[in-house]
Write a protein that holds these residues in place. Structure first.
Motif, PDB file in Angstrom:
ATOM      1  N   UNK A  89     -19.403  52.850 -10.571  1.00  0.00           N
ATOM      2  CA  UNK A  89     -18.657  52.687 -11.818  1.00  0.00           C
ATOM      3  C   UNK A  89     -17.165  52.959 -11.611  1.00  0.00           C
ATOM      4  N   UNK A  90     -16.845  54.030 -10.908  1.00  0.00           N
ATOM      5  CA  UNK A  90     -15.434  54.380 -10.711  1.00  0.00           C
ATOM      6  C   UNK A  90     -14.724  53.357  -9.835  1.00  0.00           C
ATOM      7  N   UNK A  91     -15.400  52.832  -8.824  1.00  0.00           N
ATOM      8  CA  UNK A  91     -14.770  51.822  -7.976  1.00  0.00           C
ATOM      9  C   UNK A  91     -14.531  50.521  -8.736  1.00  0.00           C
ATOM     10  N   UNK A  92     -15.436  50.154  -9.623  1.00  0.00           N
ATOM     11  CA  UNK A  92     -15.225  48.964 -10.451  1.00  0.00           C
ATOM     12  C   UNK A  92     -13.961  49.115 -11.288  1.00  0.00           C
ATOM     13  N   UNK A  93     -13.737  50.319 -11.811  1.00  0.00           N
ATOM     14  CA  UNK A  93     -12.586  50.553 -12.689  1.00  0.00           C
ATOM     15  C   UNK A  93     -11.278  50.638 -11.897  1.00  0.00           C
ATOM     16  N   UNK A  94     -11.267  51.412 -10.818  1.00  0.00           N
ATOM     17  CA  UNK A  94     -10.000  51.732 -10.147  1.00  0.00           C
ATOM     18  C   UNK A  94      -9.709  50.822  -8.954  1.00  0.00           C
ATOM     19  N   UNK A  95     -10.633  50.739  -7.996  1.00  0.00           N
ATOM     20  CA  UNK A  95     -10.380  49.855  -6.862  1.00  0.00           C
ATOM     21  C   UNK A  95     -10.792  48.419  -7.163  1.00  0.00           C
ATOM     22  N   UNK A  96     -11.309  48.178  -8.384  1.00  0.00           N
ATOM     23  CA  UNK A  96     -11.617  46.827  -8.814  1.00  0.00           C
ATOM     24  C   UNK A  96     -10.623  46.314  -9.828  1.00  0.00           C
ATOM     25  N   UNK A  97     -10.687  46.834 -11.044  1.00  0.00           N
ATOM     26  CA  UNK A  97      -9.843  46.332 -12.135  1.00  0.00           C
ATOM     27  C   UNK A  97      -8.366  46.682 -11.919  1.00  0.00           C
ATOM     28  N   UNK A  98      -8.068  47.955 -11.648  1.00  0.00           N
ATOM     29  CA  UNK A  98      -6.675  48.354 -11.437  1.00  0.00           C
ATOM     30  C   UNK A  98      -6.101  47.688 -10.192  1.00  0.00           C
ATOM     31  N   UNK A  99      -6.875  47.611  -9.141  1.00  0.00           N
ATOM     32  CA  UNK A  99      -6.437  46.959  -7.902  1.00  0.00           C
ATOM     33  C   UNK A  99      -6.086  45.500  -8.162  1.00  0.00           C
ATOM     34  N   UNK A 100      -6.977  44.792  -8.864  1.00  0.00           N
ATOM     35  CA  UNK A 100      -6.734  43.382  -9.162  1.00  0.00           C
ATOM     36  C   UNK A 100      -5.538  43.165 -10.058  1.00  0.00           C
ATOM     37  N   UNK A 101      -5.326  44.083 -11.014  1.00  0.00           N
ATOM     38  CA  UNK A 101      -4.164  43.971 -11.894  1.00  0.00           C
ATOM     39  C   UNK A 101      -2.869  44.160 -11.115  1.00  0.00           C
ATOM     40  N   UNK A 102      -2.868  45.076 -10.147  1.00  0.00           N
ATOM     41  CA  UNK A 102      -1.667  45.307  -9.338  1.00  0.00           C
ATOM     42  C   UNK A 102      -1.378  44.115  -8.435  1.00  0.00           C
ATOM     43  N   UNK A 161      -4.988  54.855  -5.774  1.00  0.00           N
ATOM     44  CA  UNK A 161      -5.283  56.191  -5.252  1.00  0.00           C
ATOM     45  C   UNK A 161      -4.701  57.270  -6.162  1.00  0.00           C
ATOM     46  N   UNK A 162      -3.466  57.070  -6.588  1.00  0.00           N
ATOM     47  CA  UNK A 162      -2.813  58.061  -7.447  1.00  0.00           C
ATOM     48  C   UNK A 162      -3.473  58.138  -8.825  1.00  0.00           C
ATOM     49  N   UNK A 163      -3.735  56.973  -9.425  1.00  0.00           N
ATOM     50  CA  UNK A 163      -4.326  56.952 -10.765  1.00  0.00           C
ATOM     51  C   UNK A 163      -5.749  57.499 -10.729  1.00  0.00           C
ATOM     52  N   UNK A 164      -6.494  57.178  -9.689  1.00  0.00           N
ATOM     53  CA  UNK A 164      -7.854  57.709  -9.551  1.00  0.00           C
ATOM     54  C   UNK A 164      -7.852  59.230  -9.532  1.00  0.00           C
ATOM     55  N   UNK A 165      -6.933  59.813  -8.776  1.00  0.00           N
ATOM     56  CA  UNK A 165      -6.870  61.270  -8.691  1.00  0.00           C
ATOM     57  C   UNK A 165      -6.493  61.889 -10.037  1.00  0.00           C
ATOM     58  N   UNK A 177      -5.751  68.817 -13.550  1.00  0.00           N
ATOM     59  CA  UNK A 177      -4.425  68.933 -12.925  1.00  0.00           C
ATOM     60  C   UNK A 177      -4.395  69.833 -11.704  1.00  0.00           C
ATOM     61  N   UNK A 178      -5.143  70.923 -11.746  1.00  0.00           N
ATOM     62  CA  UNK A 178      -5.118  71.860 -10.628  1.00  0.00           C
ATOM     63  C   UNK A 178      -5.706  71.238  -9.366  1.00  0.00           C
ATOM     64  N   UNK A 179      -6.688  70.345  -9.533  1.00  0.00           N
ATOM     65  CA  UNK A 179      -7.366  69.752  -8.377  1.00  0.00           C
ATOM     66  C   UNK A 179      -6.805  68.381  -7.989  1.00  0.00           C
ATOM     67  N   UNK A 180      -5.753  67.913  -8.671  1.00  0.00           N
ATOM     68  CA  UNK A 180      -5.218  66.580  -8.382  1.00  0.00           C
ATOM     69  C   UNK A 180      -4.780  66.411  -6.931  1.00  0.00           C
ATOM     70  N   UNK A 181      -4.066  67.367  -6.319  1.00  0.00           N
ATOM     71  CA  UNK A 181      -3.716  67.188  -4.900  1.00  0.00           C
ATOM     72  C   UNK A 181      -4.941  67.041  -4.003  1.00  0.00           C
ATOM     73  N   UNK A 182      -5.987  67.817  -4.284  1.00  0.00           N
ATOM     74  CA  UNK A 182      -7.221  67.709  -3.501  1.00  0.00           C
ATOM     75  C   UNK A 182      -7.875  66.352  -3.705  1.00  0.00           C
ATOM     76  N   UNK A 183      -7.886  65.873  -4.948  1.00  0.00           N
ATOM     77  CA  UNK A 183      -8.474  64.572  -5.241  1.00  0.00           C
ATOM     78  C   UNK A 183      -7.702  63.442  -4.567  1.00  0.00           C
ATOM     79  N   UNK A 184      -6.391  63.612  -4.416  1.00  0.00           N
ATOM     80  CA  UNK A 184      -5.599  62.622  -3.683  1.00  0.00           C
ATOM     81  C   UNK A 184      -6.054  62.530  -2.232  1.00  0.00           C
ATOM     82  N   UNK A 185      -6.259  63.683  -1.602  1.00  0.00           N
ATOM     83  CA  UNK A 185      -6.713  63.700  -0.210  1.00  0.00           C
ATOM     84  C   UNK A 185      -8.089  63.049  -0.098  1.00  0.00           C
ATOM     85  N   UNK A 186      -8.964  63.347  -1.045  1.00  0.00           N
ATOM     86  CA  UNK A 186     -10.319  62.806  -1.016  1.00  0.00           C
ATOM     87  C   UNK A 186     -10.319  61.294  -1.193  1.00  0.00           C
ATOM     88  N   UNK A 187      -9.420  60.783  -2.050  1.00  0.00           N
ATOM     89  CA  UNK A 187      -9.463  59.364  -2.405  1.00  0.00           C
ATOM     90  C   UNK A 187      -8.787  58.450  -1.390  1.00  0.00           C
TER      91      UNK A 187
END
Length: 270
Positions: A176-189, A209-213, A219-229
């Motif tokens: 679900x998340x990949x459809x939204x972010x690496x699918x829809x957002x990616x295609x829009x960009x 990557x940034x929007x997904x995180x 907010x506290x975990x956003x830097x970690x989520x950036x590394x993960x994504x």
């Protein structure tokens, strides 16, 4: 009277027929997907659907109580439903305003994409393990848990509920998340005119990557989520298709999902 077919290379009516049996076959690159009619407006609409559905489902489940007192099955509903609704909305947009999810989101089955996704998933596990270790040392044990871990913490959970949570975190949630972010957002960009020639897929990789995180609203975990994504986005960038990032995301989520499953079943403690 029967007609005898000449062999390749023998003259036919004074014309030499060339022998093409040894001519190498040239592989043609995959044709680019047809242009679609949706863009950033579609992504923003899906994000709004995600937030509104999460608020509505949460309000219906709480009904005068508090989130801390919600039973486990309500936590499952509140966690799974908004993301699934948003992903289905994204798929519907590609059908109504585009060429469907297979073409618009580059969603096709290829073993090469699966293999590459597994490799990036392993890289993601390494990045996640190192990132979580460093992050826990920096912010402390209590502040390093994810929102889902906090929701299920200290809640009695049946075997069936624990398995549903595990399967969602491991398999369904990443889709679900990949459809939204690496699918829809990616295609829009990628659809932006200024982006097609100068930046291409790299701009889509950075933005998604940034929007997904940030979209996890932690907010506290956003830097970690950036590394993960980052490894997940690299799988989409390298393959040019969505399946690679889905597999990488699922691979990356396996150990955290397993940890929550074992914790919920009482195999390990919090």
């Amino acid at each position: 009277m029967g007609v005898t077919s000449p062999n390749a290379g023998e003259p036919v009516s004074g014309i030499d027929v060339p022998d093409v049996s040894d001519v190498p076959v040239v592989e043609v690159d995959e044709a680019p997907p047809p242009a679609h009619r949706w863009g950033f407006g579609a992504f923003l609409f899906v994000e709004a659907v995600l937030l509104v559905s999460a608020a509505l489902v949460g309000a219906l489940l709480v009904q005068g109580g508090s989130a801390d007192s919600l039973p486990v099955h309500d936590v499952l509903i509140g966690t799974i439903t908004p993301t699934v609704i948003a992903a289905l909305t994204a798929l519907a947009i590609t059908k109504v305003r585009g060429n469907g999810p297979l073409a618009d989101l580059r969603l096709s089955w290829r073993w090469d994409d699966v293999k590459l996704g597994l490799k990036f998933g392993v890289l993601g596990l390494v990045c996640t393990s190192v990132g979580v270790f460093v992050w826990t040392k920096a912010v402390g044990e209590q502040n390093s848990s994810s929102a889902i871990s906090a929701l299920v913490e200290d809640k009695p959970m049946s075997v069936s509920a624990a398995i549903v949570m595990f399967l969602y975190l491991w398999l369904l949630g990443p889709i679900c998340e990949e459809i939204i972010y690496r699918g829809l957002l990616w295609g829009a960009t990628e659809r932006l005119e200024w982006n097609k020639e100068k930046w291409g897929r790299f701009a889509a990789f950075v933005l998604s990557t940034a929007v997904f995180a940030m979209s996890h609203l932690e907010p506290l975990r956003t830097p970690l989520l950036l590394v993960i994504s980052i490894p997940i986005g690299l799988a989409r960038l390298v393959t040019g298709r969505l399946l690679g990032s889905i597999v990488a995301h699922q691979m990356n989520n396996f150990l955290p999902a397993l940890a929550i499953l074992l914790t919920a079943l009482g195999v390990v403690g919090y």
